[in-house]
Structure formats: C-alpha cells, structure tokens
Design a protein around this motif. Structure first.
Motif, mmCIF file in Angstrom:
data_model
loop_
_atom_site.group_PDB
_atom_site.id
_atom_site.type_symbol
_atom_site.label_atom_id
_atom_site.label_comp_id
_atom_site.label_asym_id
_atom_site.label_seq_id
_atom_site.Cartn_x
_atom_site.Cartn_y
_atom_site.Cartn_z
ATOM 1 N N UNK A 102 -19.788 13.928 -30.638
ATOM 2 C CA UNK A 102 -20.191 14.876 -31.672
ATOM 3 C C UNK A 102 -21.649 15.298 -31.500
ATOM 4 N N UNK A 103 -22.473 14.391 -30.950
ATOM 5 C CA UNK A 103 -23.897 14.688 -30.735
ATOM 6 C C UNK A 103 -24.151 15.417 -29.418
ATOM 7 N N UNK A 104 -23.097 15.610 -28.617
ATOM 8 C CA UNK A 104 -23.280 16.394 -27.401
ATOM 9 C C UNK A 104 -22.984 15.705 -26.093
ATOM 10 N N UNK A 105 -22.423 14.501 -26.126
ATOM 11 C CA UNK A 105 -22.045 13.854 -24.876
ATOM 12 C C UNK A 105 -20.970 14.690 -24.194
ATOM 13 N N UNK A 106 -21.213 15.157 -22.961
ATOM 14 C CA UNK A 106 -20.203 15.979 -22.273
ATOM 15 C C UNK A 106 -18.863 15.247 -22.187
ATOM 16 N N UNK A 107 -17.791 15.980 -22.437
ATOM 17 C CA UNK A 107 -16.464 15.381 -22.504
ATOM 18 C C UNK A 107 -16.087 14.671 -21.213
ATOM 19 N N UNK A 108 -16.316 15.326 -20.082
ATOM 20 C CA UNK A 108 -15.963 14.730 -18.810
ATOM 21 C C UNK A 108 -16.755 13.471 -18.517
#
Length: 299
Positions: free
Chosen positions: A81-87
């Motif tokens: 939610x804070x921006x950690x890339x999904x991959x």
C-alpha cells in the motif's frame, strides 16, 4: 515426479505469482489491515463450520496464525500500500526460507550446513542490493516492511514445524481463524473507520476490481493453490516439489511488468537471480525434509 505433477506444480506457481497482482487490486479498494482481516475471515467462517480442528497444541496453532497470518500479511499489505512494487514483493518475500533456516538454528538448535550458509549469504547479498536500489527511489521503508513480512512467515514456519500436524492443509485452513480479530483491531487502531467505509462503495468500478482481487486471493491463492501444493507434497519428495516455488517471483515479476508496467532495473534483475539462487541453495537439503512443506507456501 510424474509429468502431470510437474504441470500441477507449475500451475500452482503461476497461481501464487498472480496472487500479488490480486493483492494489488484488493488494496485499490480496501485499506491494508482491513483487507487482511477480510481475506482471513472469508476462509475462517467455512473452516469453523466444515473443517475438523487439527490435533495440535493450541500454542502452535496460535503461533502459526500470528506469524504466517497476522504478521506476514499486515506487513506485506502495508508495504504494498505504501508503494512496494508488486513484482519485487513476490521476490523479497522468498527470503522467508533463509530466515526460517536461521531461526531454526537459533531457536530450535537445528544445524546449518555449509550449503545452507552459502545460500543464505547469497540471498542476503541480493536483498542488500535491492534495498540499496530501493533506497535510491525513496522506497526503503516498504522494502523493510516486506522483509519483516518474510521474517513473520519464518516464525510461523517454526510453529508449523513444532505442531507436526497429521493434515497440513487442515492446519493451514485453521490458521486462518487466528488473524481476523487481531487484524481488525489493527485496522480500527490505525485506519479508523476507513475499512467499513470501503464496504459502501463495492458497486463502483474500483470496488468490483477490489472484490475480484479478494476473491482470487481467497479461492485461487489460498484454497486451490494450497490444496494442490499439499497434495503434491504428499505424492512426491519435498525436495523435488519445493524448487517449483521459486517460479513464483518469476511469474510475479513478469506479470507486474506486463500488467502494471513495472520495469525492474538491470541491478534488480541481477539481484533477483542471486536471491533466487541463494534461496534454492539455502533451502534444499540432501535428504527430503517434510518441514519444507510449509516453508515455501506463498503469500
């Protein structure tokens, strides 16, 4: 290992890799803590009604639920939610395997072989490179939260080992009974009433996408994926099945590239290969070990 079982193992890896896209979609509608509470509540209710309680000590069931369930997904959902890339999230979460080896040595006095130590050092080197890269993009906090999610998963693994269930799938389902209330309490404490407000907009475009993501996580990521994986573990040596889980970050990184346009840097690609190699080297043993059953279950 039969060709059918190999195809099923690849199928599960694809399901689990795509699970991170589903989490991304879910978080577009629900606050992270509330999303975690919903995810487990939807599994907990039918489990309480229809699945026999596994014959394990309560403390190990609670430890598994709080580690694998509450801790892992609270940290993971907040990180994404804070921006950690999904991959990258699908990759970094694999560090739970070397974390489990280290915690097993520290808390259960399990021996670490030279191969395992070399694998852990490789994985740590890869994670350090990714952390350095993410720090340059002001995304270090989500990266650290994802590592805490992997560490929580590792603590859950230790409880799973100590529980020694007759039916691992039943324990996995009953683990889902533990997280809903703690995650709902965390949601109320940190998110206020935002979670309940998100339920009022389920008919919108974002709401429908969020529901679809949540349904995928529950049905395909958990019930189907874990069910097929447990069956494969029963039919084949764990050391043969376990390496297929390393396809999860490959699928996760590829899917996030094509669907979300997340483009990893050259350093991240090289570091990802180092991490996967380190996890493989550090997790596998010369003799099959039943403990690998739950070490490599996904998010």
């Amino acid at each position: 290992m039969a060709v059918r079982d190999r195809l099923l193992a690849v199928f599960v890896a694809v399901l689990w890799g795509l699970n991170f896209l589903a989490i991304h979609a879910t978080l577009g509608q629900f606050p992270p803590m509330f999303a975690g509470a919903l995810r487990f509540a939807l599994i907990a209710v039918p489990t309480l009604l229809f699945v026999p309680r596994p014959r394990v000590k309560l403390r190990y069931l609670l430890g598994y639920g709080l580690g694998f369930g509450t801790g892992q997904f609270a940290f993971l959902f907040v990180a994404m939610d804070l921006g950690m890339p999904t991959g990258l999230a699908s990759l970094v979460l694999q560090s739970s395997a070397p974390f489990t080896v280290l915690l097993g040595a520290a808390l259960l006095r399990e021996r670490i072989s030279g191969r395992q130590l070399a694998g852990i050092l490789l994985a740590v080197a890869g994670m350090t490179a990714i952390a350095w890269q993410q720090a340059g993009h002001a995304a270090l906090v989500p990266m650290l939260l994802t590592l805490l999610a992997a560490l929580s998963w590792a603590f859950g693994n230790l409880s799973m080992r100590k529980a020694e269930p007759d039916n691992p799938l039943h324990l996995t389902l009953w683990m889902s009974v533990v997280p809903p209330l703690p995650m709902l309490a965390l949601s109320l404490g940190f998110e206020g009433t935002a979670g309940f407000r998100s339920l009022t907009t389920l008919g919108t475009h974002a709401g429908l996408i969020g529901l679809a993501g949540l349904a995928y996580v529950v049905l395909f990521g958990t019930v189907v994926g874990s069910g097929v994986w447990t069956t494969l573990m029963r039919r084949n040596p764990a050391s043969v099945v376990a390496p297929f889980s390393l396809l999860v970050p490959v699928v996760g990184l590829s899917a996030s590239f094509f669907v979300l346009a997340e483009v990893p840097t050259l350093l991240e690609i090289v570091a990802a290969a180092v991490v996967i190699g380190g996890v493989l080297l550090g997790s596998l043993r010369r003799k099959p070990a039943a403990a690998l059953d739950e070490e490599l279950l996904p998010a």
